[in-house]
Design an enzyme around this catalytic site. Structure first.
Site, short mmCIF file in Angstrom:
data_model
loop_
_atom_site.label_atom_id
_atom_site.label_comp_id
_atom_site.label_asym_id
_atom_site.label_seq_id
_atom_site.Cartn_x
_atom_site.Cartn_y
_atom_site.Cartn_z
N THR A 1 0.78 -1.65 0.30
CA THR A 1 0.35 -0.10 0.11
C THR A 1 0.66 1.30 0.19
O THR A 1 2.28 1.14 -0.41
CB THR A 1 -1.35 0.39 1.48
OG1 THR A 1 -2.07 0.99 0.53
CG2 THR A 1 -0.55 0.27 2.66
N ASN A 2 -0.05 2.29 0.25
CA ASN A 2 0.53 3.63 0.13
C ASN A 2 0.43 4.23 1.74
O ASN A 2 -0.04 4.60 2.19
CB ASN A 2 1.07 4.65 -1.25
CG ASN A 2 -0.82 4.81 -1.77
OD1 ASN A 2 -1.51 5.48 -0.83
ND2 ASN A 2 -1.23 4.10 -3.03
#
Ligand code: CTP
Length: 208
Positions: free
Chosen positions: A21-22
């Site tokens: 993810t980020n």
């Protein structure tokens, strides 16, 4: 008007218990959704997982991966007047998702990633969207130049650009300072709280 907004990060599964993810918090996209609803628009928020409360009066379509977000946008964009792409969509996803939890067998583990489909970049030619199209550009260098390239490549009416190398604005911050990059000109807005900025941005986008 009917406005579709994408927001938040995506989660790209590696195995049943892990994902990539980020740092996107979703705050900018949620603030835009809240502002648009306050201004009387019919808002559909398509968002990856965040810890934020859904703004009142907003329809919500939760998604996890970039592929989910692509499908959700594709199925909904036909009925929209405006589409705003504030999500931080993964550019790459694991080429294979393991059915079982990956065991720590070797000293190193190599993941092969493959490109995800560019959702914003597909709206005009693949999804035949003819409404107002607004993208975001999170850059760490050459902000205006990179944003103008995106605006042209993806046939946007506006790209909202910010410098994510600055720690006081952007990802996970309450504040943002953006540059408005139109196909033929650029305008800078002063640093402001994301909710104030969102209201102003919706006023600008409505008038395009
Ligand atoms: N976006 C999208 N789908 C993707 C990736 C990005 O819809 N798979 C949207 C984001 O929501 C944002 C804009 O595209 O509005 C950001 O584009 P970006 O990924 O930064 O642009 P690229 O042209 O792919 O350039 P870069 O090489 O910087 O990744």
């Amino acid at each position: 008007m009917k406005i579709l907004i994408t927001a938040g990060p995506t989660r790209e599964p590696i195995d049943p218990v892990r994902y990539l993810t980020n740092r996107s918090s979703g705050k900018m996209g949620y603030a835009l959704a809240a502002a648009a609803a306050k201004r009387g628009h019919e808002v559909l928020l398509i968002s990856g997982p965040t810890s934020l409360d859904l703004p009142p009066g907003v329809d919500y379509l939760p998604i996890e991966s970039a592929a989910d977000m692509y499908q959700a946008v594709e199925s909904q964009i036909g009925r929209q007047d405006i589409a705003i792409f504030a999500a931080a969509v993964a550019d790459y996803t694991p080429a294979q998702v393991a059915d079982q939890k990956i065991k720590k067998t070797g000293e190193q583990l190599t993941l092969t990633l493959e490109k995800t489909k560019d959702i914003l970049g597909s709206t005009r030619e693949v999804m035949n969207f003819s409404g107002t199209l607004v993208g975001f550009a999170a850059e760490t260098e050459n902000v205006e130049e990179n944003a103008r390239g995106k605006c042209q490549r993806k046939s946007c009416n506006l790209v909202i650009a910010n410098d994510v190398s600055r720690r006081d604005i952007g990802f996970d911050s309450q504040e943002n300072e953006v540059m408005l990059v139109y196909p033929d000109r650029t305008e800078s807005l002063p640093k402001d709280r994301k909710d104030h900025l969102a209201y102003h941005l919706i006023e600008i986008i409505e008038s395009l």
